[in-house]
Motif scaffolding. Structure first.
Motif, PDB file in Angstrom:
ATOM      1  N   LEU A  34       1.124  -1.301   0.626  1.00 19.26           N
ATOM      2  CA  LEU A  34       0.039  -0.149   0.269  1.00 19.26           C
ATOM      3  C   LEU A  34       0.699   0.872  -0.260  1.00 19.26           C
ATOM      4  O   LEU A  34       0.544   2.167  -0.787  1.00 19.26           O
ATOM      5  CB  LEU A  34      -1.110  -0.140   0.952  1.00 19.26           C
ATOM      6  N   GLU A  35       1.765   0.935   1.063  1.00 17.95           N
ATOM      7  CA  GLU A  35       2.792   2.118   0.489  1.00 17.95           C
ATOM      8  C   GLU A  35       3.158   2.748  -1.135  1.00 17.95           C
ATOM      9  O   GLU A  35       3.761   3.746  -1.054  1.00 17.95           O
ATOM     10  CB  GLU A  35       3.882   1.492   1.549  1.00 17.95           C
ATOM     11  N   ALA A  36       4.016   1.056  -1.033  1.00 16.80           N
ATOM     12  CA  ALA A  36       5.002   1.172  -2.924  1.00 16.80           C
ATOM     13  C   ALA A  36       3.527   1.673  -3.443  1.00 16.80           C
ATOM     14  O   ALA A  36       4.390   2.928  -4.444  1.00 16.80           O
ATOM     15  CB  ALA A  36       5.314   0.137  -2.737  1.00 16.80           C
ATOM     16  N   HIS A  37       2.596   1.943  -3.527  1.00 21.61           N
ATOM     17  CA  HIS A  37       1.564   2.232  -4.448  1.00 21.61           C
ATOM     18  C   HIS A  37       0.804   3.459  -4.188  1.00 21.61           C
ATOM     19  O   HIS A  37       0.123   4.059  -5.171  1.00 21.61           O
ATOM     20  CB  HIS A  37       0.579   1.319  -5.050  1.00 21.61           C
ATOM     21  N   ALA A  38       1.749   3.999  -3.536  1.00 22.56           N
ATOM     22  CA  ALA A  38       1.726   5.382  -2.590  1.00 22.56           C
ATOM     23  C   ALA A  38      -0.474   5.246  -2.212  1.00 22.56           C
ATOM     24  O   ALA A  38      -0.661   6.955  -2.841  1.00 22.56           O
ATOM     25  CB  ALA A  38       1.390   6.743  -3.382  1.00 22.56           C
ATOM     26  N   LEU A  39      -1.198   4.629  -1.465  1.00 20.85           N
ATOM     27  CA  LEU A  39      -2.094   4.902  -1.913  1.00 20.85           C
ATOM     28  C   LEU A  39      -2.830   4.638  -0.285  1.00 20.85           C
ATOM     29  O   LEU A  39      -4.285   5.000   0.012  1.00 20.85           O
ATOM     30  CB  LEU A  39      -2.942   2.893  -1.877  1.00 20.85           C
ATOM     31  N   LEU A  40      -1.663   5.288   0.680  1.00 16.92           N
ATOM     32  CA  LEU A  40      -2.157   5.763   2.165  1.00 16.92           C
ATOM     33  C   LEU A  40      -1.964   7.346   1.556  1.00 16.92           C
ATOM     34  O   LEU A  40      -0.181   7.745   1.755  1.00 16.92           O
ATOM     35  CB  LEU A  40      -1.554   5.082   2.593  1.00 16.92           C
ATOM     36  N   PRO A  41      -3.001   8.519   2.387  1.00 16.40           N
ATOM     37  CA  PRO A  41      -2.320   9.811   2.493  1.00 16.40           C
ATOM     38  C   PRO A  41      -2.382   9.866   3.217  1.00 16.40           C
ATOM     39  O   PRO A  41      -2.738   8.473   4.675  1.00 16.40           O
ATOM     40  CB  PRO A  41      -4.502  10.466   2.122  1.00 16.40           C
ATOM     41  N   ALA A  42      -1.238  11.316   3.692  1.00 16.17           N
ATOM     42  CA  ALA A  42      -1.103  11.657   5.651  1.00 16.17           C
ATOM     43  C   ALA A  42      -2.348  11.256   6.267  1.00 16.17           C
ATOM     44  O   ALA A  42      -3.857  12.383   5.692  1.00 16.17           O
ATOM     45  CB  ALA A  42      -0.543  12.491   5.457  1.00 16.17           C
ATOM     46  N   GLY A  43      -2.670  10.644   7.264  1.00 19.66           N
ATOM     47  CA  GLY A  43      -3.671  10.715   8.359  1.00 19.66           C
ATOM     48  C   GLY A  43      -4.292   9.379   7.812  1.00 19.66           C
ATOM     49  O   GLY A  43      -5.821   9.113   8.953  1.00 19.66           O
ATOM     50  N   ALA A  44      -4.089   9.072   7.340  1.00 20.53           N
ATOM     51  CA  ALA A  44      -5.185   7.432   6.825  1.00 20.53           C
ATOM     52  C   ALA A  44      -5.165   6.531   8.265  1.00 20.53           C
ATOM     53  O   ALA A  44      -4.045   6.515   8.734  1.00 20.53           O
ATOM     54  CB  ALA A  44      -4.430   6.775   5.838  1.00 20.53           C
TER      55      ALA A  44
END
Length: 258
Positions: free
Chosen positions: A195-205
């Protein structure tokens, strides 16, 4: 083995059975009795649970369906589901965070799916992933019985490591505000890093992870605490119907890639 040697070991055996009696009961209910009933009925436990729901729960009422599953697990067969104590924690957090897009890895029978779905804000969307087609078929029927359509809850049959890279292009999820990890604890770390590698988590997720103490996800917890990208909190609970067996839900708040 001679009777004298067997008698010498008897106090140790009795001590172990008393000390670990809760785990022994769990083993009997989860493995031995379940396997026997699977053979006798030709159905899996989640299929038997859904049959019970069909005859005892109110269609279109997710709360009543959840209560019916809890009753069946406590009085008929142990379902190994999230249960009401953890369920209240998850529902409260979903209501607090009000995610526009949520992701669940590990649908199982659909219990936790209903918990998230009923707590979503208006217009919220939940994507839930289950790798086993037969289990997913039961969950799909339970979700629709509860009254959620595909615009609110979409179930995908597949492996999480194959689905996550396609979330943006195939399922139009550009950001995921809340994730529930409830599949296999040994896969939590791999999927979080995906999920991190594909930039799917915004800050605050928010990332929630079940069963981090039993059976446990030590590598996942160590990474979350040491990588510097998450604020971590652990909600201590017990297993449904086995409160003496300690478990917990990890709550991670993503601060960004750093």
């Amino acid at each position: 083995m001679s009777p004298a040697i067997a008698l010498a070991f008897l106090p140790l055996v009795v001590t172990l059975l008393v000390r670990y009696r809760h785990y022994f009961r769990l083993l009997v209910r989860m493995v031995l009795l379940r396997s026997l009933r699977d053979c006798l009925s030709g159905m899996r436990i989640e299929e038997r649970a859904f049959s019970y729901v069909l005859t005892h729960a109110l269609p279109g009422d997710p709360g009543h369906i959840l209560t019916t599953l809890d009753h069946w697990s406590s009085h008929c067969e142990y379902l190994s589901h999230m249960g009401p104590v953890k369920g209240q924690i998850v529902m409260r957090l979903v209501e607090e965070k009000a995610p526009a897009c949520a992701l669940e890895l590990g649908t199982y029978c659909g219990y936790s799916t209903l918990l998230i779905a009923r707590a979503l804000p208006p217009g919220g969307r939940l994507l839930t992933v289950e790798r086993d087609p037969r289990t997913a078929a039961v969950a799909e029927k339970l979700i629709r019985l509860a009254g959620f359509d595909e615009r609110t809850v979409e179930l995908i049959v597949g492996r999480s490591e194959e689905v996550i890279p396609r979330l943006r292009t195939q399922y139009h999820m550009n950001r995921i505000d809340l994730v529930l990890l409830s599949h296999r604890p040994r896969r939590y770390l791999r999927d979080l890093q995906l999920l991190e590698a594909h930039a799917l988590l915004p800050a605050g997720a928010t990332v929630l992870a079940d069963h981090v103490l039993f059976p446990g996800a030590p590598r996942f917890l160590q990474y979350a605490k040491s990588c510097g990208r998450y604020r971590c909190r652990l909600h201590h609970t017990g297993l449904p119907d086995f409160p003496a067996i300690k478990d917990g839900i990890a709550q991670l708040t993503y601060s960004g890639p750093g």
